[in-house]
Design an enzyme around this catalytic site. Structure first.
Site: not given
Ligand code: NAD
Length: 282
Positions: A71, A75, A111, A135, A139, A259
């Site tokens: 993780s 990754k 994922d 996003g 993820a 999620g």
């Molecule tokens: P990341 O840091 O790679 O991406 C963050 C994303 O959020 C980007 O698209 C960014 O532009 C956006 N963002 C950040 N601040 C923002 C704001 N103020 N307004 C609008 N957009 C904003 O993070 P990630 O690893 O892709 O994770 C994203 C979410 O998904 C997190 O909440 C994480 O916990 C969750 N997640 C869940 C799973 C699951 O299995 N359920 C797996 C991975 C990640």
């Protein structure tokens, strides 16, 4: 088989390499699944960051581990230390599961596979459907590319114009080059486009961190009028289980999920890669 978990000289190991990682439920979940399946194997979490990753991957071979989960922050970096990448991991540019077959290490990304399985569990097959996914981070990219690989008809990506916007553009390019899915990216502040793209979408997903700490109680969705009752609304956030985004989906009469299923199914997909077995049928 319901053998009591015991560790012997034969017990095998899968890892979980990330930092921070002590909060993870994965070792408990995977070890319980191994126990239920009658497989003498456990998962342990290791605090590994980019500086120790190469040595940690070498240890998978040296210790003849079955493999490992990976993780953040590893990754997108670990691929260079592996022998092979699965097609989805290569396209997404991210690995969360390593399988060791006689010293040959292959990287997979479960994922997006987990998200597809979570949707399927709700009775939704993305084939031919339009998805709007907000996003462009880790993820989101996995969800978008896997949906395209699974035959989605069209994907609309929205993101704020931060450092991730370029990554979103790259995802659009990859989807267009490698799949027959249509894809486009828009500025999340373009509310006219947001309403239009949601209008004929079957699925609307939040794949940003908005909704969880430090953004609890916040969503990018301007108001509930953007939703229609036929929409399936999903959030990658699982803590809290009901985000403001999902509360709005409930108010609009949409089916929704947080999620948690995605997390569960990505773990089940990793378990299947290590064991060949279905975690829910052991
Ligand atoms: P990341 O840091 O790679 O991406 C963050 C994303 O959020 C980007 O698209 C960014 O532009 C956006 N963002 C950040 N601040 C923002 C704001 N103020 N307004 C609008 N957009 C904003 O993070 P990630 O690893 O892709 O994770 C994203 C979410 O998904 C997190 O909440 C994480 O916990 C969750 N997640 C869940 C799973 C699951 O299995 N359920 C797996 C991975 C990640």
């Amino acid at each position: 088989m319901e053998a009591k978990a015991t560790i012997s000289g034969h017990t095998e190991l899968v890892g979980l390499m990330a930092y921070p990682i002590r909060h993870s439920n994965s070792p408990a979940m995977q070890t319980e699944a191994f126990r239920k399946a009658g497989i003498d194997c456990i998962q342990l979490a290791f605090e590994v960051d980019n500086t120790t990753l190469e040595d940690a991957v070498k240890a998978i071979r040296a210790l003849k581990m079955r493999g490992s989960n990976v993780s953040m922050p590893n990754k997108t970096v670990v691929g260079q230390y592996l022998d092979k990448l699965s097609p989805e991991a290569a396209l997404i540019g991210s690995v969360n599961t390593i399988v060791n077959e006689d010293g040959v290490l292959t990287g997979y990304c479960t994922d997006g596979i987990g998200y597809m399985a979570a949707l399927k569990d709700m009775g939704i097959d993305v084939k031919g459907k339009k998805l709007t996914i907000v996003g462009a981070g880790g993820a989101a990219t996995a969800m978008q590319i896997q949906a395209a690989l699974n035959g989605a008809g069209e994907i609309s990506i929205f993101n704020v114009k931060d450092k991730f916007f370029e990554a979103g553009k790259e995802t659009v390019r990859k989807i267009q080059e490698h799949t027959s899915c249509k894809a486009a990216i828009y500025d999340l502040n373009n509310h006219e486009a947001l309403r239009r793209e949601i209008d004929d979408s079957a699925v609307l997903a939040n794949a940003t961190g908005l909704g969880m700490k430090p953004y609890e109680g916040i969503t990018w969705l301007p108001d509930v009028s953007y939703l229609h009752p036929d929409l399936i609304v999903t959030d990658t956030v699982y803590a809290p289980p009901m985000t403001r985004f999902l509360k709005m989906a409930r108010e609009a009469g949409c089916r929704f999920m947080n999620g948690h299923p995605m997390m569960l199914f990505q773990g089940a997909a990793a378990f299947k890669l290590w064991t060949g077995k279905d975690m829910f049928n052991v």
